[in-house]
Design a protein around this motif. Structure first.
Motif, PDB file in Angstrom:
ATOM      1  N   ASN A  99      27.528  -5.150  49.040  1.00 40.15           N
ATOM      2  CA  ASN A  99      26.342  -4.422  48.863  1.00 40.15           C
ATOM      3  C   ASN A  99      25.284  -4.973  49.305  1.00 40.15           C
ATOM      4  OD1 ASN A  99      27.580  -1.674  47.212  1.00 40.15           O
ATOM      5  ND2 ASN A  99      28.105  -3.631  45.885  1.00 40.15           N
ATOM      6  N   GLU A 100      23.899  -4.435  49.413  1.00 40.63           N
ATOM      7  CA  GLU A 100      22.993  -4.949  50.000  1.00 40.63           C
ATOM      8  C   GLU A 100      22.469  -6.091  49.065  1.00 40.63           C
ATOM      9  OE1 GLU A 100      19.545  -2.439  50.539  1.00 40.63           O
ATOM     10  OE2 GLU A 100      20.742  -0.654  51.119  1.00 40.63           O
ATOM     11  N   GLY A 101      22.357  -7.476  49.713  1.00 39.43           N
ATOM     12  CA  GLY A 101      21.784  -8.569  49.263  1.00 39.43           C
ATOM     13  C   GLY A 101      23.102  -9.627  49.087  1.00 39.43           C
ATOM     14  N   ASP A 102      24.249  -8.800  49.288  1.00 39.53           N
ATOM     15  CA  ASP A 102      25.366  -9.550  49.165  1.00 39.53           C
ATOM     16  C   ASP A 102      25.792 -10.301  50.425  1.00 39.53           C
ATOM     17  OD1 ASP A 102      25.950  -8.585  46.572  1.00 39.53           O
ATOM     18  OD2 ASP A 102      27.492  -7.231  47.145  1.00 39.53           O
ATOM     19  N   GLY A 103      26.633 -11.372  50.296  1.00 33.58           N
ATOM     20  CA  GLY A 103      26.761 -11.933  51.514  1.00 33.58           C
ATOM     21  C   GLY A 103      28.468 -12.554  51.189  1.00 33.58           C
ATOM     22  N   ALA A 104      29.157 -12.955  52.061  1.00 33.44           N
ATOM     23  CA  ALA A 104      30.488 -13.527  52.287  1.00 33.44           C
ATOM     24  C   ALA A 104      30.993 -14.627  52.860  1.00 33.44           C
ATOM     25  CB  ALA A 104      31.346 -12.220  52.402  1.00 33.44           C
ATOM     26  N   PHE A 105      31.470 -15.989  52.276  1.00 32.92           N
ATOM     27  CA  PHE A 105      31.850 -16.812  52.886  1.00 32.92           C
ATOM     28  C   PHE A 105      33.304 -16.539  53.483  1.00 32.92           C
ATOM     29  CE2 PHE A 105      29.376 -18.350  49.211  1.00 32.92           C
ATOM     30  CZ  PHE A 105      28.493 -19.072  50.035  1.00 32.92           C
ATOM     31  N   VAL A 106      33.575 -16.688  54.925  1.00 33.16           N
ATOM     32  CA  VAL A 106      34.673 -16.656  55.631  1.00 33.16           C
ATOM     33  C   VAL A 106      35.109 -17.736  56.094  1.00 33.16           C
ATOM     34  CG1 VAL A 106      35.944 -15.091  57.190  1.00 33.16           C
ATOM     35  CG2 VAL A 106      33.892 -14.164  56.140  1.00 33.16           C
ATOM     36  N   SER A 107      36.276 -18.339  55.316  1.00 32.02           N
ATOM     37  CA  SER A 107      36.735 -19.612  56.019  1.00 32.02           C
ATOM     38  C   SER A 107      38.362 -19.550  56.407  1.00 32.02           C
ATOM     39  CB  SER A 107      36.461 -20.689  54.755  1.00 32.02           C
ATOM     40  OG  SER A 107      37.117 -20.430  53.532  1.00 32.02           O
ATOM     41  N   GLY A 108      38.843 -20.591  56.765  1.00 33.09           N
ATOM     42  CA  GLY A 108      40.254 -20.551  57.291  1.00 33.09           C
ATOM     43  C   GLY A 108      40.554 -19.674  58.460  1.00 33.09           C
ATOM     44  N   VAL A 109      39.374 -19.504  59.434  1.00 31.03           N
ATOM     45  CA  VAL A 109      39.316 -18.951  60.686  1.00 31.03           C
ATOM     46  C   VAL A 109      39.099 -19.834  61.913  1.00 31.03           C
ATOM     47  CG1 VAL A 109      38.991 -16.729  59.575  1.00 31.03           C
ATOM     48  CG2 VAL A 109      37.229 -18.002  60.341  1.00 31.03           C
ATOM     49  N   ASN A 110      39.631 -19.266  63.039  1.00 30.53           N
ATOM     50  CA  ASN A 110      39.336 -20.210  64.093  1.00 30.53           C
ATOM     51  C   ASN A 110      39.074 -19.264  65.316  1.00 30.53           C
ATOM     52  OD1 ASN A 110      41.075 -22.306  62.938  1.00 30.53           O
ATOM     53  ND2 ASN A 110      43.013 -21.084  63.231  1.00 30.53           N
ATOM     54  N   ALA A 111      38.259 -20.029  66.181  1.00 29.75           N
ATOM     55  CA  ALA A 111      37.703 -19.138  67.398  1.00 29.75           C
ATOM     56  C   ALA A 111      38.760 -18.296  68.005  1.00 29.75           C
ATOM     57  CB  ALA A 111      37.050 -20.151  68.432  1.00 29.75           C
ATOM     58  N   GLY A 112      38.327 -17.087  68.420  1.00 27.79           N
ATOM     59  CA  GLY A 112      39.268 -16.041  68.796  1.00 27.79           C
ATOM     60  C   GLY A 112      39.727 -15.215  67.616  1.00 27.79           C
ATOM     61  N   ASP A 113      39.676 -15.339  66.496  1.00 25.16           N
ATOM     62  CA  ASP A 113      39.986 -14.618  65.703  1.00 25.16           C
ATOM     63  C   ASP A 113      38.970 -13.199  65.559  1.00 25.16           C
ATOM     64  OD1 ASP A 113      42.346 -15.942  64.763  1.00 25.16           O
ATOM     65  OD2 ASP A 113      41.260 -16.834  62.913  1.00 25.16           O
ATOM     66  N   VAL A 114      39.696 -12.066  65.102  1.00 27.66           N
ATOM     67  CA  VAL A 114      38.622 -11.032  64.931  1.00 27.66           C
ATOM     68  C   VAL A 114      38.553 -10.389  63.660  1.00 27.66           C
ATOM     69  CG1 VAL A 114      38.319  -8.597  65.777  1.00 27.66           C
ATOM     70  CG2 VAL A 114      39.321 -10.435  67.309  1.00 27.66           C
ATOM     71  N   LEU A 115      37.129 -10.484  63.121  1.00 30.48           N
ATOM     72  CA  LEU A 115      36.850  -9.851  61.784  1.00 30.48           C
ATOM     73  C   LEU A 115      36.110  -8.642  61.933  1.00 30.48           C
ATOM     74  CD1 LEU A 115      36.232 -10.500  58.607  1.00 30.48           C
ATOM     75  CD2 LEU A 115      34.146 -11.269  59.418  1.00 30.48           C
ATOM     76  N   SER A 116      36.679  -7.643  61.251  1.00 29.38           N
ATOM     77  CA  SER A 116      36.194  -6.243  61.197  1.00 29.38           C
ATOM     78  C   SER A 116      35.213  -6.167  60.187  1.00 29.38           C
ATOM     79  CB  SER A 116      37.225  -5.227  61.150  1.00 29.38           C
ATOM     80  OG  SER A 116      37.868  -5.223  59.738  1.00 29.38           O
ATOM     81  N   VAL A 117      34.049  -5.539  60.552  1.00 25.80           N
ATOM     82  CA  VAL A 117      32.821  -5.097  59.459  1.00 25.80           C
ATOM     83  C   VAL A 117      32.873  -3.645  59.522  1.00 25.80           C
ATOM     84  CG1 VAL A 117      30.627  -5.547  58.738  1.00 25.80           C
ATOM     85  CG2 VAL A 117      32.091  -7.413  59.622  1.00 25.80           C
ATOM     86  N   GLU A 118      33.401  -2.972  58.421  1.00 25.06           N
ATOM     87  CA  GLU A 118      33.034  -1.502  58.422  1.00 25.06           C
ATOM     88  C   GLU A 118      32.227  -0.974  57.338  1.00 25.06           C
ATOM     89  OE1 GLU A 118      36.256   2.204  57.236  1.00 25.06           O
ATOM     90  OE2 GLU A 118      36.693  -0.057  56.622  1.00 25.06           O
ATOM     91  N   SER A 119      31.251  -0.317  58.181  1.00 28.94           N
ATOM     92  CA  SER A 119      30.194   0.400  57.313  1.00 28.94           C
ATOM     93  C   SER A 119      30.612   1.512  56.006  1.00 28.94           C
ATOM     94  CB  SER A 119      28.829   0.797  58.225  1.00 28.94           C
ATOM     95  OG  SER A 119      28.016   1.659  57.322  1.00 28.94           O
ATOM     96  N   ILE A 120      30.609   1.577  55.239  1.00 28.31           N
ATOM     97  CA  ILE A 120      31.154   2.591  54.043  1.00 28.31           C
ATOM     98  C   ILE A 120      30.353   3.099  53.087  1.00 28.31           C
ATOM     99  CG2 ILE A 120      33.653   1.544  54.321  1.00 28.31           C
ATOM    100  CD1 ILE A 120      33.068   0.227  51.599  1.00 28.31           C
ATOM    101  N   GLY A 121      28.940   2.986  53.418  1.00 26.17           N
ATOM    102  CA  GLY A 121      27.866   3.426  52.603  1.00 26.17           C
ATOM    103  C   GLY A 121      27.223   4.603  52.993  1.00 26.17           C
ATOM    104  N   GLU A 122      26.130   4.954  52.425  1.00 28.28           N
ATOM    105  CA  GLU A 122      25.511   6.251  52.861  1.00 28.28           C
ATOM    106  C   GLU A 122      24.170   6.008  53.637  1.00 28.28           C
ATOM    107  OE1 GLU A 122      23.993   7.465  49.024  1.00 28.28           O
ATOM    108  OE2 GLU A 122      25.826   7.890  48.138  1.00 28.28           O
ATOM    109  N   ALA A 123      24.220   4.735  54.280  1.00 26.57           N
ATOM    110  CA  ALA A 123      23.295   4.427  55.583  1.00 26.57           C
ATOM    111  C   ALA A 123      23.798   3.450  56.419  1.00 26.57           C
ATOM    112  CB  ALA A 123      21.807   3.880  54.737  1.00 26.57           C
ATOM    113  N   GLU A 124      23.498   3.554  57.601  1.00 26.18           N
ATOM    114  CA  GLU A 124      23.768   2.521  58.660  1.00 26.18           C
ATOM    115  C   GLU A 124      23.459   1.339  57.911  1.00 26.18           C
ATOM    116  OE1 GLU A 124      21.688   3.257  62.071  1.00 26.18           O
ATOM    117  OE2 GLU A 124      19.716   2.617  61.454  1.00 26.18           O
ATOM    118  N   ALA A 125      24.371   0.184  58.335  1.00 25.71           N
ATOM    119  CA  ALA A 125      24.341  -1.088  57.624  1.00 25.71           C
ATOM    120  C   ALA A 125      23.998  -2.098  58.829  1.00 25.71           C
ATOM    121  CB  ALA A 125      25.760  -1.307  57.051  1.00 25.71           C
ATOM    122  N   GLU A 126      22.829  -2.661  58.265  1.00 30.81           N
ATOM    123  CA  GLU A 126      22.592  -3.921  58.908  1.00 30.81           C
ATOM    124  C   GLU A 126      23.179  -5.244  58.420  1.00 30.81           C
ATOM    125  OE1 GLU A 126      18.361  -5.849  60.917  1.00 30.81           O
ATOM    126  OE2 GLU A 126      18.183  -4.488  59.518  1.00 30.81           O
TER     127      GLU A 126
END
Length: 285
Positions: A251-278
């Protein structure tokens, strides 16, 4: 949606768990230890050292203060913030440039603290300014201080994650001439003295962006540290889901630590709220 990065560890950092201080003129949230907020569990993530989400009232701000041996950048979300080098007095600024800039939404101001620099950041308007203040640990101490300011397109951010910072192309052993040329690894970005890529995107409702870890611009290919941050800009209407995981909804104000990944891995970020997500991406070694 199934997990595309089953090997990745994703740990949310909830907004309510961040450090918080309201000084009246400044309302600030700290993802990592900063100033009077000390949290030994959250000192840094890779070379990312500070991520503050600040609101500064009109007519106030940060008076002239020094920095040393840190890469510091401000990402303006709303309002206006004036950066000026300590040598430039109000009323004698001249045209906007690296040592003086009146920043608005879409602008990013960058400082290499290096062997020592002093500047001020003041909200000289009558409306509150909302911005992210981010620090990274540089790959060397005693660098030559530098400023850079650049405006990044809102339309481009709505098309895909737009790279904003990338490592200095000449790398750790850059000559004085290469430092002065300040050529970034990725064209049209600001160069940083760290193995770090910053990007931002504005994801439409029910849309999905993909971030390729490393941004095709880094030296350290394994064990990347990707921090995702959703700033508080839509009164709680934004929400994103990372890698299709129900336990990685931010949600707004939240963040996330993503570890155990390597260059070239693809992380998807999907907007599922009621407004466009920055969404801001900070991808470091």
């Amino acid at each position: 949606m199934s997990k595309a990065l089953a090997h990745a560890k994703i740990v949310p950092r909830r907004s309510s768990d961040r450090g918080h201080a309201n000084h009246g003129w400044l309302n600030t949230y700290h993802t990592f230890s900063f100033a009077d907020y000390y949290d030994p569990q959250h000192m840094n993530f890779g070379s990312l050292r500070v991520l503050n989400e600040d609101r500064v009232d009109g007519g106030t701000g940060f008076p002239t203060h020094p920095h040393r041996d840190a890469e510091i950048f401000s990402y303006i979300l709303n309002g206006e913030l004036t950066h000026r080098d300590s040598m430039i007095k109000k009323g004698a600024e001249g045209q906007q440039g690296d040592d003086f800039y009146r920043m608005k939404r879409g602008d990013v101001q960058f400082t290499t603290g290096g062997k020592g620099i002093a500047h001020s950041e003041q909200n000289e308007s009558d409306k509150q300014v909302h911005f992210l203040q981010i620090w990274a640990t540089p790959w060397a101490r005693g660098l030559t201080p530098r400023y850079h300011t650049k405006t990044f397109s809102e339309d481009a951010k709505r098309a895909a994650f737009l790279p904003i910072l990338s490592p200095l192309k000449a790398g750790r052993g850059a000559s004085e001439a290469e430092e002065k040329a300040a050529e970034p690894t990725l064209p049209e970005t600001i160069p940083i003295h760290a193995d770090l890529v910053m990007a931002a995107g504005i994801i439409g409702v029910d849309k999905r962006f993909k971030w390729t870890v490393g941004g095709s611009a880094v030296k350290s290919a394994t064990g990347r540290h990707v921090y995702i941050h959703v700033p508080m800009t839509k009164n709680g209407s934004m929400k994103v889901r990372l890698d299709g995981r129900e336990d990685a909804v931010l949600n707004e104000g939240d963040g996330a630590f993503v570890s155990g990944v390597n260059a070239g891995d693809v992380l998807s970020v999907e907007s599922i709220g009621e407004a466009e997500a920055e969404v801001v991406v900070l991808d470091s070694d």
